[in-house]
Write an enzyme that holds these catalytic residues in place. Structure first.
Site, PDB file in Angstrom:
ATOM      1  CG  ASP A 160      70.524 120.646   0.034  1.00  0.00           C
ATOM      2  OD1 ASP A 160      71.141 119.742  -0.542  1.00  0.00           O
ATOM      3  OD2 ASP A 160      69.787 120.454   1.007  1.00  0.00           O
TER       4      ASP A 160
ATOM      5  CG  HIS B 277      75.478 117.330   6.501  1.00  0.00           C
ATOM      6  ND1 HIS B 277      74.784 116.157   6.726  1.00  0.00           N
ATOM      7  CD2 HIS B 277      75.375 117.580   5.161  1.00  0.00           C
ATOM      8  CE1 HIS B 277      74.283 115.720   5.590  1.00  0.00           C
ATOM      9  NE2 HIS B 277      74.621 116.554   4.632  1.00  0.00           N
TER      10      HIS B 277
END
Length: 401
Positions: A224, A311
């Protein structure tokens, strides 16, 4: 506004990326020259994530570009009714002294637990102002351009206890003891002026087993923070040029609850398709390594390799008219009053203009992002983070000129 920081005290930041925030780190704590060659993830050679001593003084506040250590806490406070602009300026002077002392490893003035102060623990303390500050008499015309609350999103389920705030303090360090001590000192300083509204704590693992900096993972197991802006893109995306906020930035905090049980039930292929990157190393499904961009044109038998609602595609600058922001995440696990545990990500986005950057991108994701099936925003707040300060100029001094 004139530069509040004398050159001799500056902590000069480059626009390359910081470990723990993807591809964005520059000069850390004023201890490395601009000529130092970058190491892995853009971090200058010889720099690490842990056991650092960051400089409290600089053009920008610490804690924005500095590498993300293990322990984090965000504190929001509400101003007392009697706190006017003059009183707020006094708090900024007090906080500036406390930040300078604690980040240097010294007890803060009046510290009842001075032995908890310690240097070399990667402590940073960052301060910001919420919308309520700009409703104070005399400060109404100081509200930065593009600074606004996040409008309602279809997938939001906001809980009042995680929303808003007139002030924010972001504390980061190698250990929770340091974070708790620094948080308490800042809260005690604020008592005559503001009281706590919410506190959100989390952790991050931004190092590998050898202690080398890496991009961390959220609780879905995803790498991330990949593909954060770097170099000139970072400077343009991050730093404000607007009046007193020049060299500061605007912060959005979103508390993202994750449905870990449903996510765990998915096959790995489904998880990776929702993200658009593989889980093992964060590389795009179109090939390459973590730092490589996705190939939005790649197809197999006429089907996009990276799904249209993945995403990584929906958040891509090319899908959002080139909009970028610096993203930092912190994992949380919270047990509520009923004994129920929830978990997720404290997502922090830093940008020059919330209205021009975060809101349009978030609207794109809200309309169609595969991860919406397993994630829900339950908290939201916005803050203007002033530029850095010096021994001769306190935090946000330009706001009160």
């Amino acid at each position: 506004m004139s530069d509040p920081t004398p050159m001799k005290r500056r902590s000069l930041f480059g626009y390359a990326g910081a470990a723990g925030v993807g591809a964005a780190a520059g000069i850390v704590g004023g201890r490395v020259s601009l000529g130092d060659p970058p190491g892995p993830h853009g971090l200058p050679v010889g720099e690490g994530v842990t056991r650092q001593r960051h400089d409290p003084y600089g053009v920008h506040q610490s804690g924005i570009l500095t590498p993300a250590p293990a322990a984090h806490r965000l504190l929001a406070l509400d101003l007392l009714g009697k706190t006017d602009a003059g009183a707020l300026a006094r708090l900024m002077r007090v906080w500036s002294g406390t930040i300078a002392a604690l980040m240097a490893g010294r007890p803060a003035p009046g510290d009842a637990t001075p032995d908890l102060a310690q240097e070399g623990v990667s402590l940073t303390i960052t301060v910001g102002m919420g919308p309520g500050v700009f409703r104070l008499p005399g400060l109404e015309d100081k509200r930065p351009a593009g600074f606004q609350d996040i409008p309602p999103m279809d997938h939001d389920k906001l809980q009042e206890r995680w929303v808003g705030g007139d002030l924010v303090v972001m504390v980061q360090a190698d250990d929770e003891t340091t974070v708790a001590h620094a948080s308490r000192r800042m809260t005690v300083d604020a008592r005559p002026f503001a009281l706590p509204r919410w506190s959100q704590a989390g952790s991050w693992r931004g190092v590998d087993p050898s202690g080398n900096p890496v991009t961390g993972r959220n609780l879905f197991g995803q790498v991330d923070g990949s593909r954060n802006p770097s170099a000139e893109e970072l400077g343009q995306a991050l730093w404000s040029t607007d009046g007193w906020l020049s060299n500061g930035t605007q912060l959005v905090v979103r508390r993202i609850q994750m449905d870990l049980d449903e996510w765990d039930a998915l096959v790995r292929d489904r998880q990776e398709k929702a993200v658009g990157r593989n889980l093992q190393d964060g590389a795009p499904l179109t090939g390459g390594s973590e730092k490589d961009d996705i190939d939005r044109t790649a197809q197999v038998d006429g089907v996009p390799v990276v799904a249209l609602d993945a995403h990584a595609r929906r958040a891509h600058p090319a899908e959002n008219r080139g909009r970028r922001m610096l993203r930092r995440g912190v994992n949380y696990s919270h047990v509520d009053d009923a004994g129920q545990e929830t978990a997720g990500l404290l997502f922090m986005a830093f940008q020059a203009s919330i209205a021009e950057q975060f809101i349009p991108v978030q609207q794109t994701l809200d309309a169609s992002d595969a991860l919406n099936e397993w994630t829900t925003a339950i908290g939201s707040a916005v803050f203007a983070l002033p530029p850095g300060f010096s021994a001769d100029h306190h935090l946000a001094s330009g706001l009160f000129d």
